[in-house]
Design an enzyme around this catalytic site. Structure first.
Site: not given
Ligand SMILES: [Zn+2]
Lengths: 385, 131
Positions: A83, A206-207, A333
């Site tokens: 990421c 959470c994204s 994301h």
């Protein structure tokens, strides 16, 4: 080493982009950045992407993207660091320009995550963890961050409510970002009461799963005024650090050592400290991640990051605004694109283009982008010229 | 699907908890490494990890990866074994509301999952409460 500036940035609205392919979304953002900079060519290109092979079955993005952007035969390479791929791609472009090898370089990031089902996406993301000693046993990324959250709560008394405050604050910022995937506000009750994914982490901690891209154009600072009409933003520091791949190998489960180390290097390179930073874009892949990141970067004492959003200190208008863009939580994301989009937010903030989420008087912005549970981390500091 | 080599290669660790003790600084590595990350020593002796320890942290995986979709929800944790080695595993035979930091656990050998159609049965260690 030459001083380096960012002279253009580009990004389209993120979300579930069913009509568009991986190459389309990258190319459209790259063109926006090229047009924003007003340059007529680029000399080289870095494409941050975590795992297009698992998400859409396409590797070799250096060639794919140079071809579809119509810039082949320039050198173009895909950069992977889970990421943190976008942040590291930006860093490679910075090194390229600073070293004098190339003058005008594009740093892009992209991920197309919705072309496979949820189980497939969970699997693709899990490849950033230790395949044989974490993933083999059934751990997921929400599970790893949940174990960090339990440790943080146990050691420091961080609360469920403080996690929710991070999500609420970031969605408030994101509601003022028209490019965000989920530009709407949430309440504390909605966050805490949503579906449990890995105790104590809920789905709204959470994204999201996102399709998206972002791009930036870098060049030597002394060429910036000649090449572009845009106000240049100077890269004051670029730093990168690594840590153990497995969470269990660390002496302190909720301390992000790679973030601390990259932060220290960045502060030293820029000759600045946490008090000099006007605002920061951190990697809030989960609410607990923002809490740990703002501690590791020195904005809060160890164990006190939970107070940030709760007290209002990290809100736009607070002592140290964190994630004015909406962060990964609200903006989305697309893993390989995130690090570049953080730089884009800093550039737009420093140009004063952020409307309702504008940090007033901002002159220096920081980005923090991490891979996995911060097995790698890129930190950048940018400033107005 | 992976070849069986990828599975049997890890059997000494997953079935028997075989670790590597650095001859220079004494640090125990699990899984074994080629070079010690503490003193950069390259000589190791084989040791077997103790099977008792304490939970450092825990969670309950309620949305799992596809390979574990038949197992959810399941508890997981990181435990520090006697002697200091830490590892991640599922916690079996536990009520979720019993999970606490510091809880004594021991290691048992269990089936973890089945890998795909006609695939490998995956075995390994799980934690269980030490009562
Ligand atoms: Zn050693």
């Amino acid at each position: 080493m030459r001083d380096v500036a960012v002279i253009g940035v580009g990004m389209q609205k993120w979300g579930e982009l069913w009509e568009k392919s991986l190459r389309d979304i990258f190319t459209e953002s790259a063109l926006l950045a090229i047009d924003d900079a007003g340059v007529d060519h680029i000399d080289a290109m870095y494409v941050g992407c975590m795992t297009s092979g698992l998400f859409v079955g396409q590797e070799h993005l250096g060639s794919v993207m140079a071809d579809y952007l119509g810039v082949a035969p320039i050198p173009s390479v895909r950069v992977e660091s889970a990421c943190a791929s976008g942040g590291v791609a930006f860093r490679q472009a910075f090194i390229d320009v600073a070293s004098g090898v190339h003058d005008i370089v594009l740093a892009g990031g992209v991920e197309k995550m919705n072309d496979i089902d949820g189980g497939g996406a969970t699997h693709a993301l899990s490849t950033a963890a230790d395949a044989e000693y974490e993933v083999y046993h059934g751990v997921t990324f929400p599970g790893l961050y949940a174990m960090m959250a339990v440790d943080h709560m146990h050691k420091y008394g961080t609360t469920r409510d403080q996690l929710s405050h991070v999500a609420v604050k970031n969605h408030r910022n994101g509601s003022r970002n028209p490019l965000a995937q989920y530009p709407y506000e949430l309440t504390l009750e909605q966050v805490a009461g949503s579906l449990l994914v890995a105790d104590p982490i809920t789905i709204l901690d959470c994204s999201p799963i996102t399709d998206g891209a972002a791009a930036a154009i870098l060049c030597p600072l002394d060429m910036a005024k000649r090449l572009s009409k845009r106000p240049p933003v100077k890269v004051l520091a670029s730093a990168h650090a690594t840590d153990t791949i497995a969470l269990h190998s660390r002496p302190d489960i909720s301390w992000l050592s790679a973030v601390e180390k990259a932060g220290e290097k960045a502060y030293k390179a820029a000759g600045l400290g946490p008090k000099d930073i006007s605002f920061v874009e951190v990697h809030d892949c989960f609410t607990i991640a923002e809490i740990c990141a703002i501690e590791a970067l020195g904005f809060f004492e160890r164990g006190k990051g939970g107070r940030g959003a709760e007290s209002g200190e990290t809100a736009v208008g607070g002592r140290i605004p964190v994630n004015p863009s909406g962060g990964l939580k609200s903006k989305g994301h697309p893993v390989g694109a995130t690090g570049v989009a953080q730089v884009l937010e800093v550039v737009k903030q420093l140009r004063g283009e952020c409307g309702g989420r504008q940090v007033k008087g901002a002159t220096i912005g920081m980005t923090q982008n991490m891979g996995g549970v911060a097995g790698s981390c890129a930190v950048h500091i940018l400033g107005s010229v | 699907m992976s070849t069986s080599a990828r599975y049997w290669r890890e059997i000494p660790q997953r079935y028997r908890l075989e670790a590597a003790k650095c001859r220079k600084c004494g640090k125990v590595h699990f899984p074994p490494r080629v070079i010690c990350n503490t003193c950069r020593g390259r000589e190791f002796e084989k040791v077997v990890l103790p099977d008792a320890g304490r939970l450092l942290t825990h969670t309950v995986i309620r949305i799992g990866p596809s390979a574990f979709s038949n197992e959810t929800p399941y508890a997981m944790g990181i435990a520090e074994l006697d002697g200091g080695v830490r590892l991640t595993a599922q916690i079996a035979d536990v009520e979720f509301d019993e999970l606490t930091v510091g809880m004594p656990v021991r290691i048992e050998f269990r089936k973890l999952r089945e890998e795909g159609e006609a695939g490998i049965l995956c075995y390994g260690y799980k934690f269980v409460p030490a009562r």
